[in-house]
Motif scaffolding. Structure first.
Motif, PDB file in Angstrom:
ATOM      1  N   HIS A 113      27.631  53.577 -43.018  1.00 35.09           N
ATOM      2  CA  HIS A 113      26.855  52.563 -43.732  1.00 35.09           C
ATOM      3  C   HIS A 113      26.433  53.117 -45.085  1.00 35.09           C
ATOM      4  CE1 HIS A 113      24.244  49.220 -44.597  1.00 35.09           C
ATOM      5  NE2 HIS A 113      23.192  50.004 -44.676  1.00 35.09           N
ATOM      6  N   ALA A 114      26.773  52.378 -46.133  1.00 40.35           N
ATOM      7  CA  ALA A 114      26.383  52.734 -47.500  1.00 40.35           C
ATOM      8  C   ALA A 114      26.789  54.160 -47.856  1.00 40.35           C
ATOM      9  CB  ALA A 114      24.879  52.545 -47.688  1.00 40.35           C
ATOM     10  N   GLY A 115      27.976  54.535 -47.406  1.00 37.90           N
ATOM     11  CA  GLY A 115      28.471  55.867 -47.710  1.00 37.90           C
ATOM     12  C   GLY A 115      27.873  56.972 -46.876  1.00 37.90           C
ATOM     13  N   GLN A 116      27.047  56.628 -45.917  1.00 36.79           N
ATOM     14  CA  GLN A 116      26.412  57.616 -45.047  1.00 36.79           C
ATOM     15  C   GLN A 116      26.958  57.467 -43.628  1.00 36.79           C
ATOM     16  OE1 GLN A 116      25.015  59.069 -47.965  1.00 36.79           O
ATOM     17  NE2 GLN A 116      23.509  59.766 -46.473  1.00 36.79           N
ATOM     18  N   SER A 117      26.827  58.546 -42.862  1.00 40.13           N
ATOM     19  CA  SER A 117      27.293  58.557 -41.486  1.00 40.13           C
ATOM     20  C   SER A 117      26.109  58.741 -40.546  1.00 40.13           C
ATOM     21  CB  SER A 117      28.304  59.698 -41.284  1.00 40.13           C
ATOM     22  OG  SER A 117      28.678  59.812 -39.929  1.00 40.13           O
ATOM     23  N   LEU A 118      26.130  58.022 -39.425  1.00 37.59           N
ATOM     24  CA  LEU A 118      25.103  58.164 -38.398  1.00 37.59           C
ATOM     25  C   LEU A 118      25.756  57.993 -37.043  1.00 37.59           C
ATOM     26  CD1 LEU A 118      24.098  54.951 -37.431  1.00 37.59           C
ATOM     27  CD2 LEU A 118      23.610  55.034 -39.873  1.00 37.59           C
ATOM     28  N   PHE A 119      25.016  58.227 -35.961  1.00 38.91           N
ATOM     29  CA  PHE A 119      25.620  58.140 -34.638  1.00 38.91           C
ATOM     30  C   PHE A 119      24.750  57.338 -33.676  1.00 38.91           C
ATOM     31  CE2 PHE A 119      23.120  62.112 -34.476  1.00 38.91           C
ATOM     32  CZ  PHE A 119      22.337  61.878 -33.356  1.00 38.91           C
ATOM     33  N   THR A 120      25.406  56.789 -32.656  1.00 36.49           N
ATOM     34  CA  THR A 120      24.717  56.123 -31.553  1.00 36.49           C
ATOM     35  C   THR A 120      25.261  56.664 -30.242  1.00 36.49           C
ATOM     36  OG1 THR A 120      26.305  54.286 -31.339  1.00 36.49           O
ATOM     37  CG2 THR A 120      24.503  54.015 -32.916  1.00 36.49           C
ATOM     38  N   MET A 121      24.393  56.739 -29.235  1.00 39.51           N
ATOM     39  CA  MET A 121      24.787  57.054 -27.865  1.00 39.51           C
ATOM     40  C   MET A 121      24.108  56.039 -26.964  1.00 39.51           C
ATOM     41  SD  MET A 121      24.482  61.233 -27.709  1.00 39.51           S
ATOM     42  CE  MET A 121      22.750  61.287 -28.208  1.00 39.51           C
TER      43      MET A 121
ATOM     44  N   ILE B 133      20.329  56.066 -28.032  1.00 42.15           N
ATOM     45  CA  ILE B 133      19.792  57.112 -28.898  1.00 42.15           C
ATOM     46  C   ILE B 133      20.538  57.013 -30.222  1.00 42.15           C
ATOM     47  CG2 ILE B 133      19.490  59.590 -29.243  1.00 42.15           C
ATOM     48  CD1 ILE B 133      19.503  59.910 -26.196  1.00 42.15           C
ATOM     49  N   ILE B 134      19.805  56.914 -31.308  1.00 48.13           N
ATOM     50  CA  ILE B 134      20.409  56.733 -32.626  1.00 48.13           C
ATOM     51  C   ILE B 134      19.882  57.812 -33.562  1.00 48.13           C
ATOM     52  CG2 ILE B 134      20.670  55.162 -34.592  1.00 48.13           C
ATOM     53  CD1 ILE B 134      20.236  52.840 -32.657  1.00 48.13           C
ATOM     54  N   GLY B 135      20.788  58.477 -34.260  1.00 48.70           N
ATOM     55  CA  GLY B 135      20.386  59.556 -35.151  1.00 48.70           C
ATOM     56  C   GLY B 135      21.195  59.571 -36.427  1.00 48.70           C
ATOM     57  N   GLY B 136      20.666  60.225 -37.435  1.00 48.89           N
ATOM     58  CA  GLY B 136      21.366  60.335 -38.708  1.00 48.89           C
ATOM     59  C   GLY B 136      20.388  60.459 -39.858  1.00 48.89           C
ATOM     60  N   ARG B 137      20.922  60.229 -41.044  1.00 51.95           N
ATOM     61  CA  ARG B 137      20.100  60.344 -42.248  1.00 51.95           C
ATOM     62  C   ARG B 137      20.667  59.434 -43.328  1.00 51.95           C
ATOM     63  NH1 ARG B 137      18.886  66.094 -45.331  1.00 51.95           N
ATOM     64  NH2 ARG B 137      17.250  65.360 -46.750  1.00 51.95           N
ATOM     65  N   LEU B 138      19.918  58.411 -43.692  1.00 52.74           N
ATOM     66  CA  LEU B 138      20.334  57.541 -44.779  1.00 52.74           C
ATOM     67  C   LEU B 138      19.704  58.018 -46.090  1.00 52.74           C
ATOM     68  CD1 LEU B 138      20.346  54.041 -43.027  1.00 52.74           C
ATOM     69  CD2 LEU B 138      22.207  55.695 -43.317  1.00 52.74           C
TER      70      LEU B 138
ATOM     71  N   ALA C 164      17.401  57.345 -48.244  1.00 52.79           N
ATOM     72  CA  ALA C 164      15.973  57.487 -48.528  1.00 52.79           C
ATOM     73  C   ALA C 164      15.224  58.288 -47.468  1.00 52.79           C
ATOM     74  CB  ALA C 164      15.323  56.113 -48.683  1.00 52.79           C
ATOM     75  N   ASP C 165      15.910  58.748 -46.447  1.00 59.10           N
ATOM     76  CA  ASP C 165      15.275  59.574 -45.420  1.00 59.10           C
ATOM     77  C   ASP C 165      15.116  61.000 -45.937  1.00 59.10           C
ATOM     78  OD1 ASP C 165      15.020  57.664 -43.319  1.00 59.10           O
ATOM     79  OD2 ASP C 165      17.171  57.856 -42.920  1.00 59.10           O
ATOM     80  N   GLU C 166      13.936  61.555 -45.772  1.00 61.74           N
ATOM     81  CA  GLU C 166      13.683  62.910 -46.260  1.00 61.74           C
ATOM     82  C   GLU C 166      14.372  63.971 -45.414  1.00 61.74           C
ATOM     83  OE1 GLU C 166       9.522  63.560 -46.619  1.00 61.74           O
ATOM     84  OE2 GLU C 166       9.230  62.040 -48.178  1.00 61.74           O
ATOM     85  N   SER C 167      14.634  63.655 -44.155  1.00 58.26           N
ATOM     86  CA  SER C 167      15.267  64.604 -43.246  1.00 58.26           C
ATOM     87  C   SER C 167      16.003  63.813 -42.165  1.00 58.26           C
ATOM     88  CB  SER C 167      14.209  65.518 -42.609  1.00 58.26           C
ATOM     89  OG  SER C 167      13.301  64.756 -41.830  1.00 58.26           O
ATOM     90  N   PRO C 168      16.834  64.456 -41.354  1.00 58.84           N
ATOM     91  CA  PRO C 168      17.499  63.762 -40.260  1.00 58.84           C
ATOM     92  C   PRO C 168      16.492  63.102 -39.308  1.00 58.84           C
ATOM     93  CG  PRO C 168      18.525  65.889 -40.624  1.00 58.84           C
ATOM     94  CD  PRO C 168      17.286  65.862 -41.470  1.00 58.84           C
ATOM     95  N   GLN C 169      16.833  61.910 -38.827  1.00 62.06           N
ATOM     96  CA  GLN C 169      15.941  61.134 -37.969  1.00 62.06           C
ATOM     97  C   GLN C 169      16.594  60.892 -36.611  1.00 62.06           C
ATOM     98  OE1 GLN C 169      12.785  60.094 -39.402  1.00 62.06           O
ATOM     99  NE2 GLN C 169      13.604  61.587 -40.879  1.00 62.06           N
ATOM    100  N   LEU C 170      15.761  60.734 -35.587  1.00 64.95           N
ATOM    101  CA  LEU C 170      16.248  60.497 -34.233  1.00 64.95           C
ATOM    102  C   LEU C 170      15.359  59.466 -33.548  1.00 64.95           C
ATOM    103  CD1 LEU C 170      18.423  61.587 -32.206  1.00 64.95           C
ATOM    104  CD2 LEU C 170      16.627  63.083 -31.303  1.00 64.95           C
TER     105      LEU C 170
ATOM    106  N   GLU D 227      20.132  70.244 -44.517  1.00 66.03           N
ATOM    107  CA  GLU D 227      20.809  70.380 -45.807  1.00 66.03           C
ATOM    108  C   GLU D 227      21.976  69.421 -45.960  1.00 66.03           C
ATOM    109  OE1 GLU D 227      19.975  73.099 -43.865  1.00 66.03           O
ATOM    110  OE2 GLU D 227      18.173  73.350 -45.098  1.00 66.03           O
ATOM    111  N   GLU D 228      22.351  68.708 -44.895  1.00 63.93           N
ATOM    112  CA  GLU D 228      23.521  67.830 -44.934  1.00 63.93           C
ATOM    113  C   GLU D 228      23.101  66.366 -44.849  1.00 63.93           C
ATOM    114  OE1 GLU D 228      26.993  70.385 -42.793  1.00 63.93           O
ATOM    115  OE2 GLU D 228      25.278  69.885 -41.538  1.00 63.93           O
ATOM    116  N   THR D 229      24.017  65.484 -45.228  1.00 62.67           N
ATOM    117  CA  THR D 229      23.759  64.041 -45.163  1.00 62.67           C
ATOM    118  C   THR D 229      24.580  63.363 -44.074  1.00 62.67           C
ATOM    119  OG1 THR D 229      25.430  63.630 -46.874  1.00 62.67           O
ATOM    120  CG2 THR D 229      23.141  63.914 -47.596  1.00 62.67           C
ATOM    121  N   SER D 230      25.604  64.019 -43.558  1.00 67.86           N
ATOM    122  CA  SER D 230      26.449  63.440 -42.515  1.00 67.86           C
ATOM    123  C   SER D 230      26.617  64.429 -41.373  1.00 67.86           C
ATOM    124  CB  SER D 230      27.820  63.062 -43.074  1.00 67.86           C
ATOM    125  OG  SER D 230      27.708  62.047 -44.047  1.00 67.86           O
TER     126      SER D 230
END
Length: 243
Positions: free
Chosen positions: A38-46, A109-114, A116-122, A196-199
Motif C-alpha cells: 500500500h502506497a509503496g509500503q509493505s505490511l503483513f497480516t496473519m 494480527i497485522i504489522g508493518g510501518r506506513l 507516517a508511523d514513527e516505528s513498526p506497529q503491531l 531502521e527499515e520500512t518493509s
C-alpha cells in the motif's frame, strides 16, 4: 488449526506463522502470513479461523485499496479498513454460518510501518472488527493454538528483549506447539521488520532447515535438568546405595 505469533520489541517486530491446514482427514499447506502493498509500503497480516472468511475479507480489503484514491499513511488506518471489511463479511455470511453451527471466528494480527508511523506497529484484530495495539507490557499476540507456546513467551519475552532473541522465542513457541499437536506444522513463514527499515523481510523455512535448532534446544533443556537443584525433594526420593 493454526499457529501465528506477532512480537513487538524495542528494536522492531517479528511475525511467524505455520502453514498446516487440516480438513477432515486431509492435510494441506496454505500461506497464513500474507504481504500487503500500500502506497509503496509493505505490511503483513496473519489470520486464524474459517478460511472462507479470511479469503473474502482479504479480497474486500484489496478491492477497497484499489478503488479508494486516498492514501493511508498510518498502519492503524489500514487496520480500521480491515475491521470494516471484516464486519461487512460478518453481515453477509454470519447468519448462514450460524445456521450451520459455524462460528464467525476470524482473528488477525497485522504489522508493518506506513510512511507516517514513527516505528513498526503491531495490532490484534478481533472478529468484531475492533483492535488493540502491542505495548511495552504486552509485547506479543498469538492466535490459533495458543496454549503450548504461551509459557515460554510469558517467562522470557520482554519489550527490551533483543530482536534476534525475539525471533528465537517465536520459533521456540512454534516448536513447543508442533511437538504437542498434529495440526500445526512446517513449513513456517517468518517476517522481521527493524526500526531502521520500512518493509519487512520475509522468508519460508522447511523442517530440515530448522531441525538442528530444535535438536539443540532439546539437548540444552535435557542438560539443564541435570543441574536443577533437587534438595527440596530429598524426602520424597529413595536413597540408593552401592552394594
Amino acid at each position: 488449526m493454526t499457529f501465528c505469533v506477532g512480537i513487538k520489541v524495542e528494536e522492531g517486530i517479528v511475525a511467524l506463522a505455520d502453514t498446516r491446514i487440516v480438513k477432515g482427514s486431509e492435510q494441506v499447506n496454505k500461506q497464513k502470513l500474507a504481504e500487503f502493498q500500500h502506497a509503496g509500503q509493505s505490511l503483513f497480516t496473519m489470520t486464524s479461523g474459517l478460511r472462507s472468511v479470511r479469503d473474502k475479507t482479504v479480497t474486500y480489503v484489496d478491492e477497497s485499496l484499489r478503488n479508494d484514491e486516498s492514501t493511508r499513511d498510518r498502519l492503524y488506518q489500514f487496520v480500521n479498513l480491515f475491521g470494516e471489511q471484516l464486519r461487512r463479511v460478518k453481515s453477509e455470511d454470519g447468519p448462514s454460518l450460524a445456521a450451520t453451527n459455524h462460528s464467525f471466528n476470524l482473528h488477525a494480527i497485522i504489522g508493518g510501518r506506513l510512511s507516517a508511523d514513527e516505528s513498526p506497529q503491531l495490532f490484534y484484530l478481533y472478529p468484531e472488527g475492533n483492535w488493540v495495539e502491542a505495548a511495552v507490557d504486552s509485547p506479543y499476540f498469538m492466535i490459533g493454538r495458543t496454549y503450548y507456546g504461551k509459557p515460554i513467551l510469558d517467562r522470557l519475552l520482554r519489550f527490551d528483549t533483543p530482536l534476534s532473541v525475539a525471533v528465537a522465542l517465536a520459533f521456540l513457541a512454534f516448536d513447543a506447539t508442533r511437538t504437542s499437536v498434529t495440526d500445526v506444522d512446517y513449513p513456517l513463514d517468518l517476517a522481521v521488520l527493524t526500526n531502521e527499515e520500512t518493509s519487512p523481510r520475509f522468508q519460508r523455512f522447511s523442517e530440515s532447515e530448522l531441525a538442528p535448532v530444535s535438536a539443540e534446544w532439546t539437548r540444552s533443556l535435557t542438560e539443564s535438568l541435570t543441574h536443577l537443584p533437587m534438595d527440596w525433594a530429598e524426602k520424597l526420593l529413595p536413597t540408593f546405595t552401592n552394594s
